[in-house]
Design a protein around this motif. Structure first.
Motif, PDB file in Angstrom:
ATOM      1  N   VAL A 296       6.240  17.607  22.350  1.00  0.00           N
ATOM      2  CA  VAL A 296       6.297  17.905  20.810  1.00  0.00           C
ATOM      3  C   VAL A 296       6.813  16.956  19.740  1.00  0.00           C
ATOM      4  O   VAL A 296       6.056  16.586  18.994  1.00  0.00           O
ATOM      5  CB  VAL A 296       6.857  19.382  20.476  1.00  0.00           C
ATOM      6  N   ASP A 297       7.951  16.480  20.001  1.00  0.00           N
ATOM      7  CA  ASP A 297       8.742  15.435  19.303  1.00  0.00           C
ATOM      8  C   ASP A 297       7.808  14.218  19.725  1.00  0.00           C
ATOM      9  O   ASP A 297       7.794  13.387  18.131  1.00  0.00           O
ATOM     10  CB  ASP A 297      10.054  15.132  19.627  1.00  0.00           C
ATOM     11  N   ALA A 298       7.341  13.822  20.384  1.00  0.00           N
ATOM     12  CA  ALA A 298       6.563  12.521  20.651  1.00  0.00           C
ATOM     13  C   ALA A 298       5.359  12.625  19.883  1.00  0.00           C
ATOM     14  O   ALA A 298       5.133  11.483  19.228  1.00  0.00           O
ATOM     15  CB  ALA A 298       6.230  12.211  22.139  1.00  0.00           C
ATOM     16  N   ILE A 299       4.623  13.742  19.891  1.00  0.00           N
ATOM     17  CA  ILE A 299       3.416  14.094  19.121  1.00  0.00           C
ATOM     18  C   ILE A 299       3.767  13.814  17.732  1.00  0.00           C
ATOM     19  O   ILE A 299       2.869  13.042  16.730  1.00  0.00           O
ATOM     20  CB  ILE A 299       2.868  15.389  19.339  1.00  0.00           C
ATOM     21  N   HIS A 300       4.962  14.233  17.165  1.00  0.00           N
ATOM     22  CA  HIS A 300       5.321  14.182  15.859  1.00  0.00           C
ATOM     23  C   HIS A 300       5.617  12.652  15.369  1.00  0.00           C
ATOM     24  O   HIS A 300       5.342  12.278  14.108  1.00  0.00           O
ATOM     25  CB  HIS A 300       6.284  15.034  15.377  1.00  0.00           C
ATOM     26  N   THR A 301       6.168  12.067  16.227  1.00  0.00           N
ATOM     27  CA  THR A 301       6.772  10.552  15.953  1.00  0.00           C
ATOM     28  C   THR A 301       5.418   9.812  15.801  1.00  0.00           C
ATOM     29  O   THR A 301       5.235   9.174  15.105  1.00  0.00           O
ATOM     30  CB  THR A 301       7.591  10.083  17.195  1.00  0.00           C
ATOM     31  N   GLN A 302       4.565  10.270  16.607  1.00  0.00           N
ATOM     32  CA  GLN A 302       3.133   9.287  16.657  1.00  0.00           C
ATOM     33  C   GLN A 302       2.616   9.569  15.486  1.00  0.00           C
ATOM     34  O   GLN A 302       1.841   8.745  14.676  1.00  0.00           O
ATOM     35  CB  GLN A 302       2.330   9.626  17.715  1.00  0.00           C
ATOM     36  N   LEU A 303       2.493  10.954  15.049  1.00  0.00           N
ATOM     37  CA  LEU A 303       1.806  11.395  13.903  1.00  0.00           C
ATOM     38  C   LEU A 303       2.325  10.464  12.866  1.00  0.00           C
ATOM     39  O   LEU A 303       1.695  10.060  11.686  1.00  0.00           O
ATOM     40  CB  LEU A 303       1.707  12.836  13.430  1.00  0.00           C
ATOM     41  N   ASN A 304       3.960  10.396  12.643  1.00  0.00           N
ATOM     42  CA  ASN A 304       4.334   9.772  11.302  1.00  0.00           C
ATOM     43  C   ASN A 304       3.802   8.291  11.522  1.00  0.00           C
ATOM     44  O   ASN A 304       3.709   7.503  10.354  1.00  0.00           O
ATOM     45  CB  ASN A 304       5.719  10.070  11.361  1.00  0.00           C
ATOM     46  N   ARG A 305       3.806   7.666  12.685  1.00  0.00           N
ATOM     47  CA  ARG A 305       3.461   6.251  12.850  1.00  0.00           C
ATOM     48  C   ARG A 305       2.098   6.138  12.266  1.00  0.00           C
ATOM     49  O   ARG A 305       1.778   4.998  11.533  1.00  0.00           O
ATOM     50  CB  ARG A 305       3.407   5.848  14.214  1.00  0.00           C
ATOM     51  N   VAL A 306       1.176   7.012  12.528  1.00  0.00           N
ATOM     52  CA  VAL A 306      -0.325   6.859  12.021  1.00  0.00           C
ATOM     53  C   VAL A 306      -0.075   7.020  10.688  1.00  0.00           C
ATOM     54  O   VAL A 306      -0.917   6.237   9.928  1.00  0.00           O
ATOM     55  CB  VAL A 306      -1.121   8.050  12.805  1.00  0.00           C
ATOM     56  N   LEU A 307       0.582   8.281   9.941  1.00  0.00           N
ATOM     57  CA  LEU A 307       0.422   8.496   8.671  1.00  0.00           C
ATOM     58  C   LEU A 307       1.170   7.291   8.022  1.00  0.00           C
ATOM     59  O   LEU A 307       0.545   6.956   6.757  1.00  0.00           O
ATOM     60  CB  LEU A 307       1.507   9.416   8.308  1.00  0.00           C
ATOM     61  N   ALA A 308       1.874   6.511   8.359  1.00  0.00           N
ATOM     62  CA  ALA A 308       2.728   5.314   7.767  1.00  0.00           C
ATOM     63  C   ALA A 308       1.514   4.215   7.405  1.00  0.00           C
ATOM     64  O   ALA A 308       1.600   3.349   6.310  1.00  0.00           O
ATOM     65  CB  ALA A 308       3.697   4.483   8.496  1.00  0.00           C
ATOM     66  N   THR A 309       0.589   4.108   8.034  1.00  0.00           N
ATOM     67  CA  THR A 309      -0.560   3.123   7.889  1.00  0.00           C
ATOM     68  C   THR A 309      -1.405   3.566   6.836  1.00  0.00           C
ATOM     69  O   THR A 309      -2.093   2.773   5.925  1.00  0.00           O
ATOM     70  CB  THR A 309      -1.377   3.039   9.081  1.00  0.00           C
ATOM     71  N   TYR A 310      -1.251   4.677   6.510  1.00  0.00           N
ATOM     72  CA  TYR A 310      -1.745   5.267   4.893  1.00  0.00           C
ATOM     73  C   TYR A 310      -0.878   5.378   3.715  1.00  0.00           C
ATOM     74  O   TYR A 310      -1.078   5.799   2.529  1.00  0.00           O
ATOM     75  CB  TYR A 310      -2.143   6.424   5.122  1.00  0.00           C
ATOM     76  N   GLY A 311       0.414   4.771   4.035  1.00  0.00           N
ATOM     77  CA  GLY A 311       1.586   5.024   3.106  1.00  0.00           C
ATOM     78  C   GLY A 311       1.957   6.333   2.911  1.00  0.00           C
ATOM     79  O   GLY A 311       2.273   6.725   1.785  1.00  0.00           O
ATOM     80  N   ALA A 312       1.953   7.063   4.153  1.00  0.00           N
ATOM     81  CA  ALA A 312       2.402   8.498   3.980  1.00  0.00           C
ATOM     82  C   ALA A 312       3.221   9.026   5.021  1.00  0.00           C
ATOM     83  O   ALA A 312       3.461   8.034   5.905  1.00  0.00           O
ATOM     84  CB  ALA A 312       1.078   9.513   4.228  1.00  0.00           C
ATOM     85  N   LYS A 313       3.941   9.929   5.029  1.00  0.00           N
ATOM     86  CA  LYS A 313       4.810  10.423   5.796  1.00  0.00           C
ATOM     87  C   LYS A 313       5.207  11.850   5.874  1.00  0.00           C
ATOM     88  O   LYS A 313       5.031  12.480   4.715  1.00  0.00           O
ATOM     89  CB  LYS A 313       6.252   9.738   5.858  1.00  0.00           C
ATOM     90  N   ILE A 314       5.537  12.552   6.708  1.00  0.00           N
ATOM     91  CA  ILE A 314       6.227  13.901   6.884  1.00  0.00           C
ATOM     92  C   ILE A 314       7.703  13.839   7.011  1.00  0.00           C
ATOM     93  O   ILE A 314       8.158  13.273   7.761  1.00  0.00           O
ATOM     94  CB  ILE A 314       5.523  14.686   8.100  1.00  0.00           C
ATOM     95  N   ASP A 315       8.294  14.585   5.986  1.00  0.00           N
ATOM     96  CA  ASP A 315       9.661  14.291   5.779  1.00  0.00           C
ATOM     97  C   ASP A 315      10.593  15.237   7.006  1.00  0.00           C
ATOM     98  O   ASP A 315      11.607  14.820   7.251  1.00  0.00           O
ATOM     99  CB  ASP A 315      10.243  14.898   4.505  1.00  0.00           C
ATOM    100  N   GLY A 316       9.791  16.174   7.584  1.00  0.00           N
ATOM    101  CA  GLY A 316      10.541  16.665   8.564  1.00  0.00           C
ATOM    102  C   GLY A 316       9.754  17.686   9.413  1.00  0.00           C
ATOM    103  O   GLY A 316       8.520  18.027   8.693  1.00  0.00           O
ATOM    104  N   PHE A 317       9.866  18.017  10.751  1.00  0.00           N
ATOM    105  CA  PHE A 317       9.212  18.873  11.432  1.00  0.00           C
ATOM    106  C   PHE A 317      10.136  19.969  12.138  1.00  0.00           C
ATOM    107  O   PHE A 317      11.193  19.436  12.589  1.00  0.00           O
ATOM    108  CB  PHE A 317       8.645  17.992  12.669  1.00  0.00           C
ATOM    109  N   TYR A 318       9.882  21.352  11.834  1.00  0.00           N
ATOM    110  CA  TYR A 318      10.506  22.331  12.525  1.00  0.00           C
ATOM    111  C   TYR A 318       9.521  23.087  13.392  1.00  0.00           C
ATOM    112  O   TYR A 318       8.511  23.420  12.930  1.00  0.00           O
ATOM    113  CB  TYR A 318      11.049  23.181  11.468  1.00  0.00           C
ATOM    114  N   PHE A 319       9.819  23.449  14.601  1.00  0.00           N
ATOM    115  CA  PHE A 319       9.030  24.199  15.308  1.00  0.00           C
ATOM    116  C   PHE A 319       9.812  25.126  16.142  1.00  0.00           C
ATOM    117  O   PHE A 319      10.664  24.902  16.715  1.00  0.00           O
ATOM    118  CB  PHE A 319       7.765  23.270  16.317  1.00  0.00           C
TER     119      PHE A 319
END
Length: 196
Positions: free
Chosen positions: A79-102
């Motif tokens: 799950v952490d790996a998915i979230h890390t990759q998601l933020n990598r992709v979002l960064a290419t759009y100038g975006a980010k998620i500030d925190g993940f809680y599951f």
């Protein structure tokens, strides 16, 4: 629905809580789980919507039930790996998620599985300034909306497209009646939140 005399929660908004599956990425059919990045399909317009929230100065946090961990289908590291990759992709759009809680637990075995409040408490432990009075929850299931209502937090229910509706949990439509507002997609919700 919010009454016409109620204050507009958008005027004090600081934190946007998002469910993950069905809000950010395409939800798998009921009983199936996203177990790795290759199965994670971002929904149309989501990266751009995230960037708009970030540029508006709003904190963006993801709260997600991940019961598949307790079922042995994947690990918390997955799950952490998915979230890390998601933020990598979002960064290419100038975006980010500030925190993940599951929540990795099975049903009725913890206090963090939505609609219980544990994930909100985890977020507040990291960001002490978070308040239900300056937050909104956006989700696509009844448990997301019940989570918000249990905390007296405004909520937006996402109806999704025809495929999303076909993959929804039974009883999810109850979320639409409990929410302050029902909209189709996350970009629609962001349009609403930023039109303040």
């Amino acid at each position: 629905m919010t009454g016409s005399t109620a204050p507009d929660f958008r005027t004090t908004l600081r934190t946007v809580f998002l469910d993950r599956d069905g809000v950010i990425n395409r939800k798998m059919p009921e009983g199936k789980y996203v177990t790795r990045w290759e199965e994670f399909a971002l929904l149309p317009g989501v990266p751009e919507a995230m960037a708009r929230l970030n540029h508006a100065g709003l904190r963006v946090l993801v709260l997600s039930n991940q019961r598949g961990v307790s079922l042995g289908l994947y690990t918390t590291a997955d799950v952490d790996a998915i979230h890390t990759q998601l933020n990598r992709v979002l960064a290419t759009y100038g975006a980010k998620i500030d925190g993940f809680y599951f929540c990795p637990h099975d049903k009725q075995s913890c206090d963090c599985r939505k609609p219980l409040p544990g994930l909100f408490e985890q977020a507040k432990a990291q960001f002490a300034e978070i308040s239900v009075n300056t937050s909104v929850m956006i989700g696509d299931s009844a448990s997301d909306i019940e989570f918000a209502r249990n905390l007296s937090m405004p909520a937006i229910f996402l109806e999704g497209d025809a495929e999303a509706q076909a993959h929804r949990k039974p009883g999810s439509e109850k979320g639409a009646t409990l929410a302050n507002l029902a909209l189709a997609t996350l970009p629609d919700a962001v349009d609403y939140l930023l039109a303040r």
